[in-house]
Design a protein around this motif. Sequence first.
Motif, PDB file in Angstrom:
ATOM      1  N   ILE A 135      17.391  71.722  36.563  1.00 55.92           N
ATOM      2  CA  ILE A 135      16.296  72.699  36.579  1.00 55.92           C
ATOM      3  C   ILE A 135      16.493  73.714  35.445  1.00 55.92           C
ATOM      4  O   ILE A 135      15.561  73.993  34.677  1.00 55.92           O
ATOM      5  N   ARG A 136      17.738  74.244  35.340  1.00 54.55           N
ATOM      6  CA  ARG A 136      17.994  75.266  34.324  1.00 54.55           C
ATOM      7  C   ARG A 136      17.736  74.721  32.921  1.00 54.55           C
ATOM      8  O   ARG A 136      17.043  75.339  32.108  1.00 54.55           O
ATOM      9  N   ASP A 137      18.270  73.552  32.644  1.00 55.06           N
ATOM     10  CA  ASP A 137      18.092  72.902  31.338  1.00 55.06           C
ATOM     11  C   ASP A 137      16.599  72.761  31.017  1.00 55.06           C
ATOM     12  O   ASP A 137      16.131  73.133  29.935  1.00 55.06           O
ATOM     13  N   SER A 138      15.825  72.263  32.009  1.00 49.54           N
ATOM     14  CA  SER A 138      14.406  71.999  31.730  1.00 49.54           C
ATOM     15  C   SER A 138      13.646  73.303  31.502  1.00 49.54           C
ATOM     16  O   SER A 138      12.847  73.407  30.562  1.00 49.54           O
ATOM     17  N   VAL A 139      13.937  74.299  32.339  1.00 51.41           N
ATOM     18  CA  VAL A 139      13.225  75.577  32.225  1.00 51.41           C
ATOM     19  C   VAL A 139      13.560  76.255  30.898  1.00 51.41           C
ATOM     20  O   VAL A 139      12.675  76.772  30.191  1.00 51.41           O
ATOM     21  N   GLU A 140      14.849  76.237  30.536  1.00 47.74           N
ATOM     22  CA  GLU A 140      15.266  76.907  29.295  1.00 47.74           C
ATOM     23  C   GLU A 140      14.748  76.158  28.060  1.00 47.74           C
ATOM     24  O   GLU A 140      14.331  76.781  27.082  1.00 47.74           O
ATOM     25  N   THR A 141      14.760  74.837  28.125  1.00 44.39           N
ATOM     26  CA  THR A 141      14.285  74.058  26.976  1.00 44.39           C
ATOM     27  C   THR A 141      12.792  74.299  26.736  1.00 44.39           C
ATOM     28  O   THR A 141      12.361  74.540  25.603  1.00 44.39           O
ATOM     29  N   ILE A 142      12.021  74.241  27.816  1.00 45.96           N
ATOM     30  CA  ILE A 142      10.574  74.429  27.656  1.00 45.96           C
ATOM     31  C   ILE A 142      10.279  75.846  27.172  1.00 45.96           C
ATOM     32  O   ILE A 142       9.428  76.060  26.305  1.00 45.96           O
ATOM     33  N   LYS A 143      11.023  76.810  27.682  1.00 49.25           N
ATOM     34  CA  LYS A 143      10.800  78.196  27.260  1.00 49.25           C
ATOM     35  C   LYS A 143      11.131  78.368  25.765  1.00 49.25           C
ATOM     36  O   LYS A 143      10.408  79.028  25.021  1.00 49.25           O
ATOM     37  N   LYS A 144      12.232  77.728  25.344  1.00 52.17           N
ATOM     38  CA  LYS A 144      12.657  77.838  23.949  1.00 52.17           C
ATOM     39  C   LYS A 144      11.579  77.288  23.003  1.00 52.17           C
ATOM     40  O   LYS A 144      11.282  77.873  21.965  1.00 52.17           O
ATOM     41  N   TYR A 145      10.981  76.197  23.371  1.00 50.05           N
ATOM     42  CA  TYR A 145       9.998  75.567  22.478  1.00 50.05           C
ATOM     43  C   TYR A 145       8.594  76.162  22.595  1.00 50.05           C
ATOM     44  O   TYR A 145       7.814  76.115  21.653  1.00 50.05           O
ATOM     45  N   SER A 146       8.279  76.687  23.799  1.00 48.63           N
ATOM     46  CA  SER A 146       6.895  77.139  23.996  1.00 48.63           C
ATOM     47  C   SER A 146       6.799  78.663  24.037  1.00 48.63           C
ATOM     48  O   SER A 146       5.712  79.212  23.908  1.00 48.63           O
ATOM     49  N   GLY A 147       7.931  79.327  24.260  1.00 50.75           N
ATOM     50  CA  GLY A 147       7.926  80.778  24.369  1.00 50.75           C
ATOM     51  C   GLY A 147       7.399  81.263  25.710  1.00 50.75           C
ATOM     52  O   GLY A 147       7.157  82.450  25.891  1.00 50.75           O
ATOM     53  N   ARG A 148       7.206  80.331  26.642  1.00 50.15           N
ATOM     54  CA  ARG A 148       6.624  80.761  27.909  1.00 50.15           C
ATOM     55  C   ARG A 148       7.466  80.371  29.118  1.00 50.15           C
ATOM     56  O   ARG A 148       8.203  79.380  29.085  1.00 50.15           O
ATOM     57  N   ASN A 149       7.321  81.150  30.189  1.00 48.39           N
ATOM     58  CA  ASN A 149       8.058  80.856  31.414  1.00 48.39           C
ATOM     59  C   ASN A 149       7.505  79.606  32.083  1.00 48.39           C
ATOM     60  O   ASN A 149       6.330  79.273  31.942  1.00 48.39           O
ATOM     61  N   VAL A 150       8.371  78.978  32.834  1.00 51.32           N
ATOM     62  CA  VAL A 150       7.979  77.779  33.570  1.00 51.32           C
ATOM     63  C   VAL A 150       7.796  78.156  35.038  1.00 51.32           C
ATOM     64  O   VAL A 150       8.712  78.671  35.672  1.00 51.32           O
ATOM     65  N   ASP A 151       6.595  77.914  35.558  1.00 52.20           N
ATOM     66  CA  ASP A 151       6.268  78.334  36.932  1.00 52.20           C
ATOM     67  C   ASP A 151       6.325  77.201  37.950  1.00 52.20           C
ATOM     68  O   ASP A 151       6.328  77.456  39.153  1.00 52.20           O
ATOM     69  N   GLY A 152       6.283  75.950  37.470  1.00 58.11           N
ATOM     70  CA  GLY A 152       6.134  74.855  38.420  1.00 58.11           C
ATOM     71  C   GLY A 152       7.104  73.722  38.183  1.00 58.11           C
ATOM     72  O   GLY A 152       7.756  73.637  37.137  1.00 58.11           O
ATOM     73  N   TRP A 153       7.165  72.827  39.144  1.00 61.16           N
ATOM     74  CA  TRP A 153       8.128  71.724  39.109  1.00 61.16           C
ATOM     75  C   TRP A 153       7.566  70.497  39.800  1.00 61.16           C
ATOM     76  O   TRP A 153       6.944  70.607  40.866  1.00 61.16           O
ATOM     77  N   LEU A 154       7.797  69.356  39.172  1.00 58.66           N
ATOM     78  CA  LEU A 154       7.577  68.053  39.811  1.00 58.66           C
ATOM     79  C   LEU A 154       8.772  67.189  39.426  1.00 58.66           C
ATOM     80  O   LEU A 154       9.050  66.992  38.251  1.00 58.66           O
ATOM     81  N   ALA A 155       9.490  66.685  40.414  1.00 64.25           N
ATOM     82  CA  ALA A 155      10.687  65.889  40.111  1.00 64.25           C
ATOM     83  C   ALA A 155      10.281  64.584  39.418  1.00 64.25           C
ATOM     84  O   ALA A 155       9.230  64.016  39.723  1.00 64.25           O
ATOM     85  N   PRO A 156      11.119  64.118  38.472  1.00 70.24           N
ATOM     86  CA  PRO A 156      10.789  62.882  37.765  1.00 70.24           C
ATOM     87  C   PRO A 156      10.508  61.746  38.749  1.00 70.24           C
ATOM     88  O   PRO A 156      11.288  61.522  39.681  1.00 70.24           O
ATOM     89  N   ALA A 157       9.397  61.053  38.535  1.00 71.76           N
ATOM     90  CA  ALA A 157       9.007  59.900  39.359  1.00 71.76           C
ATOM     91  C   ALA A 157       9.011  60.235  40.850  1.00 71.76           C
ATOM     92  O   ALA A 157       9.377  59.403  41.677  1.00 71.76           O
ATOM     93  N   ILE A 158       8.596  61.455  41.190  1.00 72.95           N
ATOM     94  CA  ILE A 158       8.622  61.974  42.572  1.00 72.95           C
ATOM     95  C   ILE A 158       9.886  61.570  43.338  1.00 72.95           C
ATOM     96  O   ILE A 158       9.851  61.238  44.519  1.00 72.95           O
ATOM     97  N   SER A 159      11.040  61.633  42.636  1.00 66.67           N
ATOM     98  CA  SER A 159      12.319  61.444  43.325  1.00 66.67           C
ATOM     99  C   SER A 159      12.637  62.738  44.069  1.00 66.67           C
ATOM    100  O   SER A 159      11.983  63.767  43.849  1.00 66.67           O
ATOM    101  N   SER A 160      13.631  62.698  44.947  1.00 66.35           N
ATOM    102  CA  SER A 160      13.861  63.883  45.771  1.00 66.35           C
ATOM    103  C   SER A 160      15.251  63.881  46.378  1.00 66.35           C
ATOM    104  O   SER A 160      15.979  62.873  46.309  1.00 66.35           O
TER     105      SER A 160
END
Lengths: 305, 309
Positions: A135-160
């Motif tokens: 989660i941290r990696d994905s949120v930080e990576t998206i923020k770094k490239y887009s400059g915006r916070n990440v508000d939502g989540w969907l697990a890859p291939a609806i795994s859980s």
Amino acid sequence: MLREANRYDYLPLIDRPQIRWPNSARVAFWVGPNIEFYELNPPDGQGRPIWPRPYPDVLNYSLRDYGNRSGVWRVMEALERVGVRASVSLNAAMCDHMPDIVEECVKLKWELFSHGIYNTRLIYGLSEDEIRQVIRDSVETIKKYSGRNVDGWLAPAISSTETFLDLLPEFGIKYTIDMAPDDQPVPIKVRRGRLIAVPYSTEINDIRVMGVRGYSADQWAAMVKASFDQLYEEGQHNGMVACLPLHPFVVGQPHRIAALHDVLKHVTSHADVWLATAGEIADWYLQHHYDEAVGHRPSERAVRQ
Amino acid sequence: MTSPRLTYPLRRRGLDHNWFSHEPTIKRPRVSWPDGKAIALWITVPVEFFPLDAPAQPFRPLGGLMLGYPDLWNSSSRDYGARIGIYRIIRVLDSFKLRATAAVNAAAVEKYPRAIDEMAVRRWEFVANGLDMGHVHHGGLGIEDERDLIRQARDAVSEVAGGQVHGWHSPARSNSQNTLMLLAEQGFAYVTDWANDDMPYTVTTPAGQLCAMPLTYEWSDRNLLVQHNLTVEEYEAQVMLAFHRLHDEARQYGSGRILSLSVSPWILGYPHRIKALERVLTRISEVGSVWHATGIQITDTFKAQIAHS
């Protein structure tokens, strides 16, 4: 093993608080393209095989890569034409592999939410700390490239896993689309903080309907329009959410893209529609309706003598 | 010694079991419905609960959770039926003044109380439908365990049905060798698992008799829309073909026929499909010669006439 997830109370359609969207819209409409990176040689041991054929599964890999080379650009054009901003379910590694696509999404003012790192990295069997890393990696990576916070989540291939939902609020995630129990947002019970499920649909999802079930694009469009029309009708009493989940490698094919234009034209020709992003829907709901929903008690009629 | 593969101990006239005899539908005694109606319209609504920990063995029912554990996606999608879909179906049936027959998992009584109350208020009939969709009845089940499953399921539904539970539906229509006998033993009047007739027929077990009611499998929403992935337009067309043929046969043979509709909250209750139910009922109601009946009404009418024939 759990008999049930116990993440939400039973809130029947006929006994729940009323949702009012901005400008008294009947339906909040959001479009969710899944912009994904599938690895050619993902690691084994993820609970199930990732590719149906022996590696390298060139056919299936390339069918998906088509979405990033051709399909997504057609989807962008279609949405821009009707002024709809999408909410992207984004594999964060797309930022590293194909920043051009991510930049274009940012330019279009699309929302980006986390769809894990790769679509070929399922979360089954990961420890809570491993999931926190994802989660941290994905949120930080998206923020770094887009400059915006990440508000939502969907697990890859609806795994859980049993507990990954509890970890999302630790990283500022407000909404999940890992569950689909409703046509309105649903408060999700987590250890700490607040989380809601924003409606998403596999029922009218392009990959399931056209990719798996083999419907023609016209049949898919008819289905999506019927779904929207029903929600629009019901939304005059209680605000509904209509979600259009997309996979550019499916709907972005040349023989299908016209159906997307058709669907978008249909939806945007209605007056009382709120063209929103998933995050805007979540924010509105959290601000105006969350407390009332959580505090709602079933009416007397439901209490058996 | 002859190989068992080449011996045929039950090769005889009739069937290879003793539950019922071979009696073609068109050769059985005529049945007439009230006011001479041609078709008894029998609407069944399954109310199901799919547990996260349902075993993969002996098999998963249609709609069972197929993704890895915990399959939050599909379990929440089945919940959709009970939160939203069922109320759409109730609204449509209300508009046609139709009372349905609800086939209710015991677990659904506890988990979806308001839905059950709404059915009770409308005097829908309740049929016991096993414990939940993770407990299918099958040949590997011990007789005492199965007896207990049936009792639990009946008691849970009986509580909301004012003690009036006459019908049984097995989850995924799966039986053991003992299911029919155990149902007769526990006083059920009819069972809806067998898909071999257009009309009711009598089943005989060591514990007494049951009526087998012709609940549709072929044009059920789960077979056409889920199993075969057809569009709602194709679904409507197939249902109407069945209706018109049965209606014609009722005239041809001078005997009532049944149109069974199986309407699932997690299938037809979705917004892209619910109008199909409305359209089908509109077209059926335009024909006219239709008796709106619940399962036990049909069973009782059938039994009364068979007793006198």
